[in-house]
Structure formats: structure tokens, C-alpha cells
Motif scaffolding. Structure first.
Motif, PDB file in Angstrom:
ATOM      1  N   ARG A   1     -17.012  -4.668   5.825  1.00  0.00           N
ATOM      2  CA  ARG A   1     -17.596  -3.568   6.597  1.00  0.00           C
ATOM      3  C   ARG A   1     -16.734  -2.311   6.478  1.00  0.00           C
ATOM      4  NH1 ARG A   1     -21.443  -4.374  10.519  1.00  0.00           N
ATOM      5  NH2 ARG A   1     -20.519  -2.691  11.743  1.00  0.00           N
ATOM      6  N   MET A   2     -15.411  -2.494   6.472  1.00  0.00           N
ATOM      7  CA  MET A   2     -14.526  -1.346   6.357  1.00  0.00           C
ATOM      8  C   MET A   2     -14.683  -0.675   5.006  1.00  0.00           C
ATOM      9  SD  MET A   2     -10.366  -1.234   6.595  1.00  0.00           S
ATOM     10  CE  MET A   2     -10.222  -2.117   5.046  1.00  0.00           C
ATOM     11  N   VAL A   3     -14.724  -1.498   3.945  1.00  0.00           N
ATOM     12  CA  VAL A   3     -14.887  -0.944   2.608  1.00  0.00           C
ATOM     13  C   VAL A   3     -16.259  -0.300   2.450  1.00  0.00           C
ATOM     14  CG1 VAL A   3     -14.986  -1.512   0.159  1.00  0.00           C
ATOM     15  CG2 VAL A   3     -13.233  -2.541   1.596  1.00  0.00           C
ATOM     16  N   GLY A   4     -17.299  -0.954   3.004  1.00  0.00           N
ATOM     17  CA  GLY A   4     -18.630  -0.369   2.927  1.00  0.00           C
ATOM     18  C   GLY A   4     -18.714   0.953   3.660  1.00  0.00           C
TER      19      GLY A   4
ATOM     20  N   PRO B   1      -9.904   3.555  -2.907  1.00  0.00           N
ATOM     21  CA  PRO B   1      -9.094   2.525  -3.582  1.00  0.00           C
ATOM     22  C   PRO B   1      -8.158   1.775  -2.640  1.00  0.00           C
ATOM     23  CG  PRO B   1      -9.138   4.534  -4.871  1.00  0.00           C
ATOM     24  CD  PRO B   1      -9.766   4.861  -3.562  1.00  0.00           C
ATOM     25  N   ILE B   2      -7.613   2.459  -1.646  1.00  0.00           N
ATOM     26  CA  ILE B   2      -6.747   1.773  -0.685  1.00  0.00           C
ATOM     27  C   ILE B   2      -7.527   0.728   0.083  1.00  0.00           C
ATOM     28  CG2 ILE B   2      -5.462   2.102   1.465  1.00  0.00           C
ATOM     29  CD1 ILE B   2      -4.460   4.753   0.356  1.00  0.00           C
ATOM     30  N   ALA B   3      -8.768   1.048   0.480  1.00  0.00           N
ATOM     31  CA  ALA B   3      -9.598   0.066   1.181  1.00  0.00           C
ATOM     32  C   ALA B   3      -9.871  -1.152   0.300  1.00  0.00           C
ATOM     33  CB  ALA B   3     -10.911   0.715   1.620  1.00  0.00           C
ATOM     34  N   VAL B   4     -10.106  -0.940  -0.985  1.00  0.00           N
ATOM     35  CA  VAL B   4     -10.338  -2.060  -1.901  1.00  0.00           C
ATOM     36  C   VAL B   4      -9.076  -2.906  -2.046  1.00  0.00           C
ATOM     37  CG1 VAL B   4     -10.941  -2.670  -4.277  1.00  0.00           C
ATOM     38  CG2 VAL B   4     -12.147  -0.806  -3.118  1.00  0.00           C
ATOM     39  N   VAL B   5      -7.925  -2.254  -2.155  1.00  0.00           N
ATOM     40  CA  VAL B   5      -6.658  -2.980  -2.256  1.00  0.00           C
ATOM     41  C   VAL B   5      -6.427  -3.838  -1.022  1.00  0.00           C
ATOM     42  CG1 VAL B   5      -4.149  -2.694  -2.298  1.00  0.00           C
ATOM     43  CG2 VAL B   5      -5.580  -1.357  -3.837  1.00  0.00           C
ATOM     44  N   VAL B   6      -6.677  -3.270   0.147  1.00  0.00           N
ATOM     45  CA  VAL B   6      -6.479  -4.012   1.396  1.00  0.00           C
ATOM     46  C   VAL B   6      -7.401  -5.227   1.448  1.00  0.00           C
ATOM     47  CG1 VAL B   6      -6.759  -3.889   3.901  1.00  0.00           C
ATOM     48  CG2 VAL B   6      -5.619  -2.040   2.684  1.00  0.00           C
ATOM     49  N   MET B   7      -8.657  -5.072   1.061  1.00  0.00           N
ATOM     50  CA  MET B   7      -9.600  -6.180   1.125  1.00  0.00           C
ATOM     51  C   MET B   7      -9.207  -7.305   0.176  1.00  0.00           C
ATOM     52  SD  MET B   7     -13.701  -6.250   0.331  1.00  0.00           S
ATOM     53  CE  MET B   7     -13.397  -5.968  -1.407  1.00  0.00           C
TER      54      MET B   7
ATOM     55  N   VAL C   1       0.829  -1.204   0.000  1.00  0.00           N
ATOM     56  CA  VAL C   1       0.000   0.000   0.000  1.00  0.00           C
ATOM     57  C   VAL C   1       0.866   1.259   0.000  1.00  0.00           C
ATOM     58  CG1 VAL C   1      -1.631   1.354   1.356  1.00  0.00           C
ATOM     59  CG2 VAL C   1      -2.020  -1.083   1.025  1.00  0.00           C
ATOM     60  N   VAL C   2       1.872   1.302   0.863  1.00  0.00           N
ATOM     61  CA  VAL C   2       2.743   2.486   0.921  1.00  0.00           C
ATOM     62  C   VAL C   2       3.489   2.664  -0.399  1.00  0.00           C
ATOM     63  CG1 VAL C   2       4.739   3.509   2.059  1.00  0.00           C
ATOM     64  CG2 VAL C   2       2.962   2.397   3.425  1.00  0.00           C
ATOM     65  N   SER C   3       4.076   1.583  -0.895  1.00  0.00           N
ATOM     66  CA  SER C   3       4.806   1.674  -2.164  1.00  0.00           C
ATOM     67  C   SER C   3       3.863   2.001  -3.317  1.00  0.00           C
ATOM     68  CB  SER C   3       5.534   0.358  -2.445  1.00  0.00           C
ATOM     69  OG  SER C   3       6.429   0.031  -1.403  1.00  0.00           O
ATOM     70  N   GLY C   4       2.665   1.401  -3.299  1.00  0.00           N
ATOM     71  CA  GLY C   4       1.717   1.670  -4.364  1.00  0.00           C
ATOM     72  C   GLY C   4       1.286   3.121  -4.414  1.00  0.00           C
TER      73      GLY C   4
ATOM     74  N   LEU D   1      -4.359   2.120  -7.740  1.00  0.00           N
ATOM     75  CA  LEU D   1      -4.177   3.492  -7.277  1.00  0.00           C
ATOM     76  C   LEU D   1      -3.813   4.427  -8.426  1.00  0.00           C
ATOM     77  CD1 LEU D   1      -2.241   2.702  -3.989  1.00  0.00           C
ATOM     78  CD2 LEU D   1      -4.662   3.248  -4.253  1.00  0.00           C
ATOM     79  N   MET D   2      -3.054   3.911  -9.397  1.00  0.00           N
ATOM     80  CA  MET D   2      -2.723   4.727 -10.559  1.00  0.00           C
ATOM     81  C   MET D   2      -3.977   5.053 -11.373  1.00  0.00           C
ATOM     82  SD  MET D   2       0.289   3.878 -13.287  1.00  0.00           S
ATOM     83  CE  MET D   2      -0.502   2.304 -13.710  1.00  0.00           C
ATOM     84  N   THR D   3      -4.889   4.078 -11.467  1.00  0.00           N
ATOM     85  CA  THR D   3      -6.161   4.333 -12.141  1.00  0.00           C
ATOM     86  C   THR D   3      -7.002   5.345 -11.362  1.00  0.00           C
ATOM     87  OG1 THR D   3      -6.115   2.061 -12.983  1.00  0.00           O
ATOM     88  CG2 THR D   3      -8.210   3.232 -13.084  1.00  0.00           C
ATOM     89  N   ALA D   4      -6.987   5.239 -10.031  1.00  0.00           N
ATOM     90  CA  ALA D   4      -7.754   6.188  -9.217  1.00  0.00           C
ATOM     91  C   ALA D   4      -7.209   7.607  -9.335  1.00  0.00           C
ATOM     92  CB  ALA D   4      -7.740   5.741  -7.757  1.00  0.00           C
ATOM     93  N   MET D   5      -5.906   7.729  -9.546  1.00  0.00           N
ATOM     94  CA  MET D   5      -5.320   9.060  -9.681  1.00  0.00           C
ATOM     95  C   MET D   5      -5.822   9.792 -10.919  1.00  0.00           C
ATOM     96  SD  MET D   5      -3.304   9.910  -7.175  1.00  0.00           S
ATOM     97  CE  MET D   5      -2.380  11.225  -7.948  1.00  0.00           C
ATOM     98  N   GLN D   6      -6.281   9.028 -11.933  1.00  0.00           N
ATOM     99  CA  GLN D   6      -6.763   9.671 -13.153  1.00  0.00           C
ATOM    100  C   GLN D   6      -8.048  10.465 -12.913  1.00  0.00           C
ATOM    101  OE1 GLN D   6      -4.658   9.384 -15.778  1.00  0.00           O
ATOM    102  NE2 GLN D   6      -3.437   8.181 -14.346  1.00  0.00           N
TER     103      GLN D   6
END
Length: 325
Positions: A315-318, A244-250, A117-120, A207-212
Motif C-alpha cells: 500500500r505504501m509503494v502503491g 525507489p526508496i519505497a521499493v527498496v524498503v518493501m 537506505v541512508v547509506s544507499g 538508487l544509483m540507477t534512479a539517479m540516472q
């Protein structure tokens, strides 16, 4: 054609329609929702076979696993299959490998999540700015994600980390240092490094897609107000990437709980239980010790742990989606 002939034609047409309606008495009583109800029933009938197959695909293996977990069933003694109840669960949970496997699984998941996550986030922010060759750099950044885990583990083990012929060993000797046997001295850390290298591209891609979709006008307004790069990142970019970070974590957590190929290819779970996680522990019970009963109990324990983790992650993502809506 005069008006009287037109009226007589309409009268004959009305009589014909009334006669046809008399032939089909149910047609006049048909409700408007009957067609949609019939379509719904046809749709359910067409979908039912595939749903039944999927349910059987899930329920049958789960039921068999539950049944074997209640038996003393070892492939070395196929004639002995006594019913033992919850005894297999007791022995699995009290086995010395369970505590080590659970701890290694936790450390592996948390460490890889933090690194990826940090590197991403940092890489996604860096490649968001336009520069020459950005398209090629983006393709190279996400390419490790498409390499098979076994191939990736073999490349790290034999090409990069080998204490005699590896690239890092040659680099160590070039600077006059003693090469490090990474898999023997730092086994778990090496596994974390290999798995992180595989999953960083996934985080970068999302995350790169979310930055767009980040509004550049907000960043321009922040610069006009005197905000520096760090303030812009902390107050604009990072909140935008929260979802997006929450989705990546899940997604990563679900897959990292079942990491197996990297451990099997590099360390074999050793030395001792240094790199044994729950997935590899279940493998050793089933295919090395041939204890199907205890392996089935361990599989059910792993399923419960994965579902508990998935419950809190969903639940976290929701909550993140609700807060951002």
C-alpha cells in the motif's frame, strides 16, 4: 480479353463460391470473435498445467503445515500424534523465546533498513558525479551483494571480528587498546552490521540507477537560482528518489524477516535469546527440539506477520506510485 468474357468469368466464380458456402453452412454464421475465443481457450489450456503445479507447490506445504500445527507431533515420539487444536499456537506465543524473537526481528529489520537506505542514498549521490575510475568504484560498491550470506558471515566472524586474530583486533592493539569480542559483547549489533553490509549494495544499485533519470536541467536551474548543495539535495534529489526508496524498503523488509544464515553461522541465536529472531526460533523448535507441531504453528505465525507487513508495504509503494504519477 473483352468485357463480355470478363463478366462471364466473374459470374462463374460467384457461382462456385456460393456452392462452396452451401457445403459448409456454419461458415457463413461464424462470428468475428470466434477465432479470438478459440485462441484464448488454447492459451488457457497450455498455461493451466504450470499454474496447477505452482498452486500445488504452494498449497500442499501450507496445508501440511496447517495440519501439523494442530497436532502434538514430535519426531522423538513418532507414534504420538494427538489432535490438540490451537494448543501449539498458545505454547508458541507464550514461549519466552517468542517475545525476544519478535523484538529482535523488529530491531534487526528497522536498523538494517535505516542503515541501508541512508547509506544507499548518500553513496548514490556521491558516485553520481563523474570522476576518474567511477565505473570500477560502482562495481566494487555492489559486489558484496553477490556474496553468499554464509560466506559473508564467516569472513566477518573469523577474519574481521575475531578477538585474537581478527583485523579489528590487530588494529585495536596497534593503538594500544584492548580488542573487543564483538560477537560476545555486542551480538545483535554485530548481526545488524553484517546484514547491513550485505544489503547496502542493493540499495546503492537501485538508487544509483534512479539517479540516472534525474533531470540535470532542474539541478542546473537550482544552482542558477542560488540553491546550495544541501538545498538541491533536499528539494530535488530526495523527492526524485522517493519511489525507489519505497521499493527498496518493501523488498528488503520481505527478505530481512527471514534472516537465518548470518545468525546460524555467527552466534547460533545466543547468548541466550540475544540474537534469536523468529526464523531462528522456528528452526530451534523444528530441528533442535524436534517439535514439528509447535514449529508449524510458529511458521504460520511468521507467515501472518510477513503478510501483514507486505500488505502495508505494498500500500505504501502503491501510494508512492500514485502520488508520483
Amino acid at each position: 480479353m473483352n468485357i463480355s468474357s470478363l463478366q462471364s468469368g466473374l459470374t462463374r466464380l460467384a457461382q462456385r463460391v456460393s456452392s462452396q458456402k452451401g457445403r459448409f453452412p456454419g461458415a457463413s454464421n461464424q462470428q468475428p470473435g470466434t477465432v479470438s475465443e478459440r485462441s484464448r481457450r488454447i492459451g488457457l489450456a497450455m498455461v493451466s498445467p504450470s499454474v496447477a503445479v505452482l498452486l500445488a507447490w504452494m498449497v500442499v506445504p501450507l496445508a501440511m503445515t496447517l495440519w501439523f500445527s494442530l497436532l502434538r507431533y514430535n519426531l522423538l515420539y513418532p507414534g504420538e500424534s494427538d489432535f490438540v487444536g490451537l494448543e501449539n499456537f498458545y505454547y508458541f506465543l507464550t514461549d519466552e523465546g517468542f517475545a525476544a524473537g519478535a523484538l529482535n526481528t523488529f530491531l534487526l529489520v528497522v536498523s538494517v533498513l535505516a542503515i541501508s537506505v541512508v547509506s544507499g542514498v548518500l553513496i548514490a549521490v556521491l558516485v553520481d558525479s563523474p570522476f576518474w575510475g567511477r565505473g570500477v568504484v560502482r562495481v566494487l560498491l555492489i559486489s558484496p551483494f553477490f556474496i553468499m550470506p554464509t560466506v559473508s558471515a564467516l569472513v566477518w566472524k573469523n577474519l574481521l571480528l575475531h578477538p585474537v586474530s581478527g583485523v579489528l583486533a590487530a588494529l585495536w592493539r596497534f593503538f594500544g587498546a584492548e580488542p573487543v569480542d564483538w560477537l560476545a559483547e555486542y551480538p545483535l549489533e554485530t548481526i545488524i552490521m553484517i546484514v547491513s553490509w550485505q544489503w547496502i549494495p542493493f540499495a546503492v544499485l537501485l538508487l544509483m540507477t534512479a539517479m540516472q533519470s534525474l533531470d540535470q536541467e532542474q539541478k542546473d536551474a537550482a544552482r542558477l537560482d542560488g540553491a546550495g548543495p544541501l538545498a538541491t539535495f533536499w528539494h530535488i534529489t530526495l523527492p526524485h528518489l522517493a519511489r525507489p526508496i519505497a521499493v527498496v524498503v518493501m523488498i528488503e523488509t520481505i527478505f530481512l524477516l527471514s534472516i537465518f544464515a548470518e545468525i546460524f553461522t555467527t552466534t547460533g541465536g545466543g547468548p541466550g535469546y540475544e540474537t534469536t529472531n523468529l526464523a531462528f526460533l522456528i528452526y530451534t523448535q523444528a530441528l533442535l527440539q524436534f517439535d514439528v507441531g509447535m514449529a508449524s504453528a510458529g511458521g504460520l505465525v511468521a507467515v501472518v506477520i510477513a503478510n501483514v507487513a507486505a500488505f502495508f508495504l505494498v500500500r505504501m509503494v502503491g501510494k508512492s506510485l500514485t502520488d508520483k504519477a
